[in-house]
Structures are given as C-alpha cells and as structure tokens.
Write a protein that holds these residues in place. Structure first.
Motif, PDB file in Angstrom:
ATOM      1  N   ALA A  45     -27.391 -45.356  43.712  1.00  0.00           N
ATOM      2  CA  ALA A  45     -27.865 -44.023  43.339  1.00  0.00           C
ATOM      3  C   ALA A  45     -29.352 -43.871  43.673  1.00  0.00           C
ATOM      4  CB  ALA A  45     -27.624 -43.766  41.852  1.00  0.00           C
ATOM      5  N   THR A  46     -30.072 -44.983  43.660  1.00  0.00           N
ATOM      6  CA  THR A  46     -31.484 -44.966  44.066  1.00  0.00           C
ATOM      7  C   THR A  46     -31.626 -44.409  45.470  1.00  0.00           C
ATOM      8  OG1 THR A  46     -31.920 -46.905  42.689  1.00  0.00           O
ATOM      9  CG2 THR A  46     -33.526 -46.402  44.421  1.00  0.00           C
ATOM     10  N   ALA A 106     -29.869 -31.645  44.983  1.00  0.00           N
ATOM     11  CA  ALA A 106     -28.903 -32.719  44.734  1.00  0.00           C
ATOM     12  C   ALA A 106     -29.613 -34.040  44.465  1.00  0.00           C
ATOM     13  CB  ALA A 106     -27.964 -32.859  45.933  1.00  0.00           C
ATOM     14  N   ALA A 107     -30.686 -34.308  45.230  1.00  0.00           N
ATOM     15  CA  ALA A 107     -31.442 -35.540  45.014  1.00  0.00           C
ATOM     16  C   ALA A 107     -32.063 -35.559  43.620  1.00  0.00           C
ATOM     17  CB  ALA A 107     -32.534 -35.677  46.077  1.00  0.00           C
ATOM     18  N   ALA A 108     -32.644 -34.432  43.206  1.00  0.00           N
ATOM     19  CA  ALA A 108     -33.256 -34.366  41.880  1.00  0.00           C
ATOM     20  C   ALA A 108     -32.208 -34.513  40.783  1.00  0.00           C
ATOM     21  CB  ALA A 108     -34.015 -33.056  41.715  1.00  0.00           C
ATOM     22  N   LEU A 109     -31.023 -33.937  41.007  1.00  0.00           N
ATOM     23  CA  LEU A 109     -29.951 -34.066  40.014  1.00  0.00           C
ATOM     24  C   LEU A 109     -29.492 -35.515  39.879  1.00  0.00           C
ATOM     25  CD1 LEU A 109     -28.036 -32.659  38.066  1.00  0.00           C
ATOM     26  CD2 LEU A 109     -26.475 -32.247  39.984  1.00  0.00           C
ATOM     27  N   VAL A 110     -29.349 -36.201  41.030  1.00  0.00           N
ATOM     28  CA  VAL A 110     -29.003 -37.626  40.973  1.00  0.00           C
ATOM     29  C   VAL A 110     -30.120 -38.408  40.277  1.00  0.00           C
ATOM     30  CG1 VAL A 110     -28.518 -39.689  42.332  1.00  0.00           C
ATOM     31  CG2 VAL A 110     -27.557 -37.492  43.016  1.00  0.00           C
ATOM     32  N   GLY A 111     -31.366 -38.033  40.563  1.00  0.00           N
ATOM     33  CA  GLY A 111     -32.478 -38.691  39.894  1.00  0.00           C
ATOM     34  C   GLY A 111     -32.431 -38.512  38.391  1.00  0.00           C
ATOM     35  N   ALA A 112     -32.020 -37.323  37.955  1.00  0.00           N
ATOM     36  CA  ALA A 112     -31.881 -37.097  36.518  1.00  0.00           C
ATOM     37  C   ALA A 112     -30.776 -37.961  35.928  1.00  0.00           C
ATOM     38  CB  ALA A 112     -31.602 -35.620  36.260  1.00  0.00           C
ATOM     39  N   LEU A 113     -29.688 -38.121  36.655  1.00  0.00           N
ATOM     40  CA  LEU A 113     -28.591 -38.975  36.176  1.00  0.00           C
ATOM     41  C   LEU A 113     -29.038 -40.436  36.101  1.00  0.00           C
ATOM     42  CD1 LEU A 113     -25.575 -37.481  38.175  1.00  0.00           C
ATOM     43  CD2 LEU A 113     -26.150 -37.095  35.773  1.00  0.00           C
ATOM     44  N   ILE A 146     -30.647 -41.561  32.795  1.00  0.00           N
ATOM     45  CA  ILE A 146     -29.835 -41.506  31.578  1.00  0.00           C
ATOM     46  C   ILE A 146     -29.266 -42.898  31.344  1.00  0.00           C
ATOM     47  CG2 ILE A 146     -27.823 -40.470  30.473  1.00  0.00           C
ATOM     48  CD1 ILE A 146     -28.288 -37.982  32.162  1.00  0.00           C
ATOM     49  N   GLU A 147     -29.740 -43.582  30.333  1.00  0.00           N
ATOM     50  CA  GLU A 147     -29.463 -45.008  30.155  1.00  0.00           C
ATOM     51  C   GLU A 147     -27.976 -45.347  30.074  1.00  0.00           C
ATOM     52  OE1 GLU A 147     -30.799 -48.702  27.221  1.00  0.00           O
ATOM     53  OE2 GLU A 147     -31.540 -46.660  26.875  1.00  0.00           O
ATOM     54  N   PRO A 148     -27.139 -44.591  29.364  1.00  0.00           N
ATOM     55  CA  PRO A 148     -25.725 -44.987  29.282  1.00  0.00           C
ATOM     56  C   PRO A 148     -25.016 -45.020  30.634  1.00  0.00           C
ATOM     57  CG  PRO A 148     -26.260 -43.408  27.551  1.00  0.00           C
ATOM     58  CD  PRO A 148     -27.439 -43.444  28.472  1.00  0.00           C
ATOM     59  N   LEU A 149     -25.494 -44.268  31.621  1.00  0.00           N
ATOM     60  CA  LEU A 149     -24.846 -44.264  32.932  1.00  0.00           C
ATOM     61  C   LEU A 149     -25.164 -45.514  33.736  1.00  0.00           C
ATOM     62  CD1 LEU A 149     -25.339 -40.525  33.979  1.00  0.00           C
ATOM     63  CD2 LEU A 149     -23.366 -41.605  32.895  1.00  0.00           C
ATOM     64  N   ASP A 150     -26.266 -46.204  33.407  1.00  0.00           N
ATOM     65  CA  ASP A 150     -26.611 -47.484  34.027  1.00  0.00           C
ATOM     66  C   ASP A 150     -26.668 -47.380  35.561  1.00  0.00           C
ATOM     67  OD1 ASP A 150     -27.365 -50.114  33.949  1.00  0.00           O
ATOM     68  OD2 ASP A 150     -25.325 -50.894  33.957  1.00  0.00           O
ATOM     69  N   LEU A 151     -27.439 -46.416  36.062  1.00  0.00           N
ATOM     70  CA  LEU A 151     -27.523 -46.176  37.505  1.00  0.00           C
ATOM     71  C   LEU A 151     -28.854 -46.602  38.115  1.00  0.00           C
ATOM     72  CD1 LEU A 151     -25.930 -42.610  37.792  1.00  0.00           C
ATOM     73  CD2 LEU A 151     -24.909 -44.773  38.513  1.00  0.00           C
ATOM     74  N   LEU A 203     -19.747 -47.634  40.767  1.00  0.00           N
ATOM     75  CA  LEU A 203     -18.796 -48.729  40.969  1.00  0.00           C
ATOM     76  C   LEU A 203     -19.452 -50.098  40.968  1.00  0.00           C
ATOM     77  CD1 LEU A 203     -16.655 -47.144  43.839  1.00  0.00           C
ATOM     78  CD2 LEU A 203     -16.292 -47.014  41.369  1.00  0.00           C
ATOM     79  N   VAL A 204     -20.789 -50.139  40.836  1.00  0.00           N
ATOM     80  CA  VAL A 204     -21.516 -51.406  40.915  1.00  0.00           C
ATOM     81  C   VAL A 204     -21.267 -52.234  39.665  1.00  0.00           C
ATOM     82  CG1 VAL A 204     -23.811 -52.429  40.974  1.00  0.00           C
ATOM     83  CG2 VAL A 204     -23.269 -50.482  42.438  1.00  0.00           C
TER      84      VAL A 204
END
Length: 515
Positions: free
Chosen positions: A400-401, A380-387, A390-395, A461-462
């Motif tokens: 998310a960090t 799950a951590a690696a999946l969030v890291g992949a998200l 991804i620039e359009p998601l702006d995370l 939501l940020v």
C-alpha cells in the motif's frame, strides 16, 4: 507592466525625441550564440524550462522501463534477482526506480513548466535569477548522469548481499549525485518563488496570484523544508560510509543507506511532488471551459493546506522506533487530513465546469481529461494513504506504501502532459497533438489506476512484509495487473515524450504570424 517596462519606455521616448536612433556598431552587438551553444548560455527561463521538461520526459521513459522489469519479476515468470543478475542488482534497480521517478522525472518536469509559465502569469519579463535557473538545470542534469552511471556501475543506496571496494566507491558517487540533484532542484525552486514574491505586478496580492504560480510558490516552500533534511541524511550517510566499520549508519553491505532515505518517497513527503498538480488542474479546467473561480482565495487556502500536509522531514523513522512515530497522533492526522484539500479542490474544479461552457469538444479536451485524471489518481493516492495510517488495517509496511507512490507519480506525469498542452506557447513549442495528448492521458490513467489498485489489494494480503518483499507480495492475478499497469505507464510516458519532441518541430505562431 513589468519591472523592465519603464526603462524600455524611457529609452524609446529618448530615441523618439532625438530622431531616428543611430545603428549600433558591431562592437556593441554581441554575436548571437549558435544553436549548439544556446542551451549553455541562455538567460531565457522559458528555454531552461523546456530543457527541464524534455529531459525529464526522456528520463521518465527509461524509469518506467525499469518499472516494467521490476513488475515482470512480480509475475514469477522469472525471479527478479535472476532478471537483474543478483540480489544487489535487483535492489539497486528497485531503489533507482523510486528515487528517479521523484527526483529525475516528476519534480524537474513540473519545475520546468513553472520556469516557463510563472513569469508571464505574474507579469514579469523573466524569472528573478535567470542565470541561477540555467545553473539549476545543468547541475541537475550532471547529478542525474552521476546517479544513473554510478548505479549501473554497482553503486546505489545500500546493498543486500555485501559489496566490493569498487561498489562502495560507486555508492559514494550515487550519494554525491543525489545531493547535486536535490540542491539543483532547490535552486530552481528558489528562482520561481522569488519571481512570484518580488516580480509580480503592482497591485497583485498573493491571494490572487494565478493558481499554478501560487502552487509553485507553496511547492518551493515545502521543498525548502523537506529536501535539506534529505541532504543532511546524505552527509551523515557519506561520513559513515567512509568511516570505520564500527559505524553502522552507512554500512555499504546493508540496506541502512536506503532506510535513511525511504521516508522521502513515502507519505507525507511523497506529496511534495503533487503540490503543483493542484494548480495545473485548476487552471486547465478554467481555461478549457472559459471560467474563473468565484472564490480564488479559497483555492489559495486549499493549495496551501495541502502543501503544509506534504512537509515530511519529520517523518523519517530510522533513528527512532518506527511504531512510536507512525502510531503517533501527528502522523495519523497528516495521513487522514491529506484527503480533505483534494476533495475541496475537486469541488472547486466542478464549480468551474458548472460556470463555464460545457460543450462536448471542451469536455473532451486534453486539458480537461488530463486534469480530471490527475485529480482522480492523486485523490486515490491520498485515500490509500489515509487507509495506511488506520492501525487496525495494518497497511503501513505493505505494498500500500507504493500504491500511494504510484498514484502521486503518475498524477504528476499527467499534469506535465496537461501543462504541455495548456502552455505550449510559453514553453516555446508547438501545440501538443490532441491524439497524442489524449492517448498519453488514457495510458497513464489506466496504468496508474492498475498500479494503485493492485498494490492496495496486495497490501491486505501481506503476512510478514519486509524490505525486499514489498514488491513481491500478493496474488498472481494482482501481480499480472501490476505488470500490465507498468507497461501502460511506460507507453504513456513514451507517448508524452514523443509528443513533446514532435512539437519542437512545429513552429510556434507569433502575434505577427497571426495578423
């Protein structure tokens, strides 16, 4: 046969040829150290490993309590700066929570398991440098004490609202303690790596070294590529902290100190904690169902690839434009690729289950449940890291960090519980209670899952994130979920520490007892 066995065999043969050996004189026999002196003079790596494990679990309880207080501030029940007595105090706890979980809990916990287990796995009687292993523990412990005391005395890694002269001195002590801890961990890692490389059995190829020993060899290499960079950061920060006010890199009255070190608890460097988790998970599953992988070399490659993707000294962005680095192809590729070895390793673990004995009691074994939970959180951590990349998601600069951070940290804690259960004999303790083990795994999985989920959703939501807001953004419901998750993690850490301490009172069965 270990490297010490031929000498032992020769001495036994000589004794047999000359009849009964003469009793040694009292001058030739060194007095056994007392129980209190044993931790200071032991050359047994298993005892050193046990010291690492027990101390890091106790520190895990304290660190997770700080996490509960930080999460309480997110619920808006009380302002976090009021809870801790000011902006600087809040910032100190905020940074201590992250650095402590990495350098004082997960890394020493897994290093302790390795010191006890790796020699027996590779056929060595002890680690390559037993005195160095002991020195690594005490250096680490002294550094940890310096960090904790200096932070509570007003030190830490930077400040928000100005500092006094005493607080600046305390910050210098924090930097000193941090450097001591890193060097001590490196010393222990070199000891383990040298044992795997130089003391393994004749004919044992590195491709067929047991998965946990191989994962620790990879982890040691990754730590050697990463932690010295952080030590160099500390040297620069200290020089600037003691330099003229015009020098800005180490200004005590600003968060610049932390901004030069935050890369260590962000991806990809945060994964350096997780490399041994892969080896523990594979071995635990195999031992539980009584099966071996049909492609051990594939496991070796997978763990090595994940270790390569965890090298992170290059990812610090304080001295460069953050967007230039994080929008670059290398950073994005590392973030996306980290998912692949975890998926592959999960497939390898599933193959072990299919090949082994699949009775209900084995599937509900603490080791099986813990291995599955650790891989789920790490995935799950690696999946969030992949998200995140991804620039359009702006995370990138959002909570998310910390979803990635929490997933990796809790996966490491669960792996430590699995190690206690799987290698209790090597750690010189009694078997970890099944009830305590299952309870700790369940609490840690539930708490870690809530933290990852709440931090990820809050990241979407940020609106305008900044350094202090990273732990405050999100809806009230999500902040409550994070609070509950932190409580569960604290309870799980307490259960694991209690189980380990209780196991010390349980006598370990020896071969003579068994017969």
């Amino acid at each position: 046969m270990t490297l010490t066995e031929p000498a032992i065999a020769d001495s036994e043969a000589a004794s047999g040829a000359g009849g009964a050996a003469a009793p040694e004189s009292s001058d030739e026999v060194a007095a056994a150290p007392s129980i209190l002196a044993q931790p200071f003079v032991t050359s047994d790596a298993a005892e050193v490993g046990r010291l690492f494990v027990l101390t890091s679990l106790l520190l895990a309880v304290g660190t997770s309590v700080i996490g509960v207080l930080l999460s309480l501030g997110r619920t808006e029940a009380v302002a976090p700066w009021d809870l801790f007595g000011g902006f600087n105090a809040y910032f100190r706890m905020w940074t201590l929570y992250r650095m402590s979980f990495m350098l004082l809990v997960v890394m020493p916990l897994l290093l302790g398991v390795a010191l006890a287990v790796v020699p027996s796995q590779v056929g060595a009687g002890n680690v390559a440098f037993p005195r160095a292993a002991l020195a690594s523990f005490w250096s680490w412990l002294i550094g940890a004490v310096i960090i904790v005391v200096s932070v509570f005395a007003g030190g830490g890694w930077g400040a928000i609202d100005g500092v006094t002269g005493n607080e600046s001195d305390a910050m210098a002590l924090t930097l000193l303690g941090t450097g001591m801890v890193m060097v001590a961990l490196l010393l222990g890692a070199v000891t383990v790596a040298t044992t795997v490389i130089s003391l393994r059995q004749t004919g044992m190829s590195l491709l067929y070294v047991p998965p946990f020993s191989w994962s620790m060899l990879v982890a040691a290499a990754v730590w050697l590529f990463t932690l010295p960079v952080a030590v160099a950061n500390l040297v620069v920060i200290y020089a600037d902290l003691r330099g003229r006010p015009a020098i800005a890199f180490g200004r005590a009255e600003s968060p610049d100190v932390w901004l030069q070190l935050d890369w260590l608890v962000e991806q990809p460097a945060v994964y350096i904690m997780a490399v041994p988790v892969l080896g523990i998970a594979v071995e635990a599953v195999g031992a539980t169902v009584g099966a071996r992988s049909s492609r051990p070399e594939a496991i070796t490659v997978i763990v090595g690839l994940f270790g390569l993707l965890a090298v992170g000294g290059w990812s610090q962005d304080y001295f460069t434009a953050p967007q230039d680095l994080r929008d670059g192809l290398v950073y994005v590729a590392f973030g996306l690729a980290a998912v692949l070895p975890l998926v592959a390793l999960a497939g390898g673990a599933a193959e072990l289950v299919l090949r082994g004995t699949k009775t209900l009691d084995r599937l509900l074994d603490v080791r099986m449940l813990g291995a599955g939970a650790a891989l789920k959180l790490l995935g799950a951590a690696a999946l969030v890291g992949a998200l995140r990349v991804i620039e359009p998601l702006d995370l990138l600069e959002t909570t998310a960090t910390w979803a990635v951070f929490h997933g990796v940290v809790v996966a490491g804690l669960i792996a430590g519980v699995v190690g206690l259960r799987n290698w209790s004999h090597e750690l010189l303790i009694g078997p970890l209670s099944v009830v305590v083990g299952r309870g700790a795994v369940a609490l840690l999985l539930g708490g870690g899952g809530l933290l990852v989920l709440s931090d990820l959703i809050s990241g979407f939501l940020v609106d305008a994130p900044d350094l202090m807001a990273l732990s405050l953004d999100g809806s009230a419901v999500l902040n409550v979920l994070a609070f509950v998750g932190s409580i569960l993690v604290a309870a799980g850490a307490a259960a694991a520490a209690l189980g380990a301490v209780s196991a010390l009172r349980t006598p370990v069965m020896t071969e003579g007892d068994a017969t």
